[in-house]
Design a protein around this motif. Structure first.
Motif, PDB file in Angstrom:
ATOM      1  N   ARG A 152      -3.177   0.345  -9.949  1.00  0.00           N
ATOM      2  CA  ARG A 152      -4.341  -0.577  -9.775  1.00  0.00           C
ATOM      3  C   ARG A 152      -4.099  -1.538  -8.493  1.00  0.00           C
ATOM      4  N   ILE A 153      -5.096  -1.867  -7.758  1.00  0.00           N
ATOM      5  CA  ILE A 153      -4.679  -2.757  -6.632  1.00  0.00           C
ATOM      6  C   ILE A 153      -5.834  -3.575  -6.301  1.00  0.00           C
ATOM      7  N   GLN A 169      -9.853   4.092   0.496  1.00  0.00           N
ATOM      8  CA  GLN A 169      -8.568   4.757   0.107  1.00  0.00           C
ATOM      9  C   GLN A 169      -8.330   4.723  -1.509  1.00  0.00           C
ATOM     10  N   TRP A 170      -8.388   3.587  -1.876  1.00  0.00           N
ATOM     11  CA  TRP A 170      -7.957   3.322  -3.477  1.00  0.00           C
ATOM     12  C   TRP A 170      -9.070   3.756  -4.374  1.00  0.00           C
ATOM     13  N   VAL A 184      -9.847  -1.145  -8.735  1.00  0.00           N
ATOM     14  CA  VAL A 184      -9.767  -1.810  -7.428  1.00  0.00           C
ATOM     15  C   VAL A 184     -10.477  -3.110  -7.481  1.00  0.00           C
ATOM     16  N   GLU A 233      -9.058   0.337   3.396  1.00  0.00           N
ATOM     17  CA  GLU A 233      -8.434   0.178   2.247  1.00  0.00           C
ATOM     18  C   GLU A 233      -9.233   0.541   1.004  1.00  0.00           C
ATOM     19  N   HIS A 252      -8.356   6.535  -7.241  1.00  0.00           N
ATOM     20  CA  HIS A 252      -8.922   6.391  -8.650  1.00  0.00           C
ATOM     21  C   HIS A 252     -10.059   7.229  -9.005  1.00  0.00           C
ATOM     22  N   ALA A 291       1.401   4.028  -3.040  1.00  0.00           N
ATOM     23  CA  ALA A 291       0.857   5.270  -2.875  1.00  0.00           C
ATOM     24  C   ALA A 291       1.961   6.450  -2.881  1.00  0.00           C
ATOM     25  N   ASN A 343       0.836  -1.307  -0.086  1.00  0.00           N
ATOM     26  CA  ASN A 343      -0.098  -0.013  -0.053  1.00  0.00           C
ATOM     27  C   ASN A 343       0.765   1.353  -0.130  1.00  0.00           C
ATOM     28  N   TYR A 360      -2.824   6.537 -10.296  1.00  0.00           N
ATOM     29  CA  TYR A 360      -2.481   5.915  -9.351  1.00  0.00           C
ATOM     30  C   TYR A 360      -2.598   4.211  -9.867  1.00  0.00           C
TER      31      TYR A 360
END
Length: 571
Positions: free
Chosen positions: A233-234, A256-257, A291, A253, A261, A171, A167, A231
């Motif tokens: 991809r996660i 946040q993501w 995400v 989480e 995005h 970031a 993470n 940002y």
């Protein structure tokens, strides 16, 4: 002499030109590896650039290196090491050989902080601020300088402390990483303590920090002030009963993501690719959304479940040699067949890039096979309604959008009515130590409940069979167990059977709780040694299998429920 020198120089230039025409740089195997790096093995790099916190760098370069390989940074858990994470990451290593990407394994040297990675200090949470992220980025730069890395395909993956670092890296260095997969982590900055020496944030670990999506997004953006780009991809993973890093962090989480995005926190897609998995995709319904979040019902702080690496490999985009369309997955390996009462339970290793599996059966060795199940997304399947006393032969193939693999190696079993397996409880095993002649034995176990009703652990006993090879007494310890070491009792017994004269029996107190339907015990790490610490010889032990370095179903460990054998075959 001058003329000869010029002629020689001209001849050398011509040779180089001819070489470039005849041997274009289509694959990097033709280049000499950097000193100390041996393809196909985990190698340490001792000098790789700015490393303010003294991390160690290990690298795995596949024998089949792609011309423009992707790079995966694989970050271990607290108390872990590069070699332990490498040994537990077989699926990622096997996929590296297939698709030609490189893996860098950073290793924490913070023994005073349980070898966790620094995700708490102000230095670690600022781009270029120092500490572990700077050292890891030096490893990335070193790899780029020594190999023709595709800069658009640099990824991070981590477990627990490594997930927290994933993470942070994504970031803090969004212009470097294309995507990441975080198993049991927390949002970037959640673990901040404001100190370089106070390494544990209990409020964060207990899930007591809740912010709005905008607040979490702003906290991440502050790690790289002024950055205006996109940002990475996660993919986020978490077990619903995680007591080390609270399940509440999973939702934080996602906040946040999705904010980073600029997509809604309302899922664009919700499905269940495997039993007890809930997958949500945000911002897109495609296989690689901005995400993706996967919740595993009943799982604790243990993300070693079968099938997970294949999903992460596909999400990251590592399942092709050039980042393009996925390749046809390889045939599944490690197929095992375990007989039950009118049933056969199958298990196999995940094929990198596979979307589903097809199970085929025959009553004659070598086929012809008929299809008994398609679209299987798990790496196990129980075939029921069979005839006891008949031998059945099975193969499994893997599929994705690119096509179908060839069949796996065949496995067979003969169902019986003796009740040696109820088809619900399964024991998985891996060798925690593959040295058969050192002075300690380290079998690790995981008990799975594939049934539809919970099972009390206090009614179970697990037996591992071995040869004592001497007269010295045996001692044993539980090094770690997800259900709690204090909830497990150890006893030794004598036995007369194939490659066994002794067994170690694990039983469970009521404090161990129960196995939820579809749940599992999580890893149980047993360690045994003689009282005089003399060397063992495990090579002839019935239950020992050094080839199982990742959890796999193993019927040479026996499980009893209320005194009745329900899994495995006693020697």
């Amino acid at each position: 002499m001058l003329l000869n020198s010029r002629v020689a120089s001209l001849f050398g230039v011509l040779l180089l030109l001819i070489s470039s025409l005849l041997w274009p740089p289509a694959a990097q195997q033709v280049h000499a590896a950097p000193a100390g790096v041996t393809p196909g093995t985990l190698s340490q790099v001792t000098s790789f650039g700015n490393n303010p916190s003294g991390l160690k760098m290990y690298i795995y370069v596949p024998r089949n290196l792609a011309a423009n390989p992707a790079l995966l940074v694989a970050v271990h858990y607290c108390s872990g090491s590069a070699s332990a994470f490498y040994n537990g990451s077989y699926d990622y290593v096997a996929a590296a050989e297939q698709y030609g990407y490189i893996i860098v394994f950073p290793e924490s040297t913070h023994s005073e902080y349980s070898n966790c990675f620094d995700v708490w200090s102000p230095q670690a949470l600022t781009r270029g601020g120092g500490s572990d992220p700077v050292g890891i980025m030096s490893m990335v730069s070193w790899t780029q300088a020594n190999y023709n890395i595709d800069s658009s395909r640099i990824y991070a993956m981590g477990v627990s402390s490594g997930a927290m670092m994933t993470n942070v890296l994504l970031a803090e260095y969004p212009d470097v990483f294309a995507a990441g997969a975080a198993f049991m982590g927390v949002p970037a900055t959640c673990f901040a303590t404001g100190s370089s020496t106070n390494f544990w944030n209990s409020q964060c670990s207990n899930g007591q920090i809740s912010k709005t999506a905008q607040q979490w997004g702003d906290a991440a953006r502050a790690m790289y002030p002024g950055y205006k780009g996109s940002y990475p991809r996660i993919q986020l993973w978490h077990g619903s009963t995680d007591s080390v890093l609270s399940y509440n962090n999973f939702a934080e989480e996602i906040k946040q993501w999705t904010n980073l995005h600029g997509v809604s926190t309302t899922p664009a897609l919700t499905d269940s690719p495997k039993t007890n998995w809930t997958r949500t995709r945000y911002g897109s319904t495609t296989a690689q959304p901005p995400v993706e979040a996967i919740s595993v019902q009943g799982a604790g702080h243990d993300m070693s479940l079968a099938g997970m690496p294949a999903y992460a490999i596909a999400f990251l985009g590592l399942n092709s040699s050039d980042g393009g369309s996925p390749a046809v997955p390889p045939a599944p390996t490690g197929l095992t067949a375990t007989a039950g009462n009118a049933s056969v339970s199958l298990s196999w290793a995940a094929s990198p890039g596979a979307a589903s599996y097809t199970v085929k059966r025959a009553t004659t060795s070598g086929g012809p096979y008929t299809i008994v199940a398609t679209g299987v997304t798990a790496t196990s399947y129980t075939n029921t309604g069979l005839t006891n006393g008949t031998t059945y032969y099975y193969v499994v193939s893997a599929s994705n959008s690119a096509g179908n693999s060839s069949n796996s190696a065949q496995a067979s079993a003969t169902p019986t009515g003796d009740g040696t397996s109820n088809g619900n409880l399964v024991v998985q095993y891996k060798a925690g130590d593959t040295n058969a002649t050192d002075n300690q034995s380290r079998p690790h176990f995981n008990i799975k409940n594939n049934g539809t009703a919970p099972v009390n652990l206090s009614g179970l006993k697990l037996r591992y069979y071995f040869t004592k090879d001497g007269t010295a007494d045996m001692n044993a310890w539980i090094d770690w167990a997800q259900i709690g070491s204090s909830n497990i009792q150890i006893a030794f017994g004598s036995h007369n059977g194939t490659n066994s004269d002794t067994y170690v029996e694990l039983s469970f107190s009521s404090g161990a709780g129960s196995l939820a339907a579809g749940g599992q015990s999580g890893e149980i790490q047993l360690r045994m040694a003689r009282s005089d610490w003399s060397n063992l010889n495990e090579s002839n032990d019935y239950s020992y299998d050094p080839t199982k370095t990742a959890f796999a179903d193993w019927n040479q460990v026996v499980l009893y429920q209320n005194g009745v054998p329900v899994w495995g075959t006693q020697p």
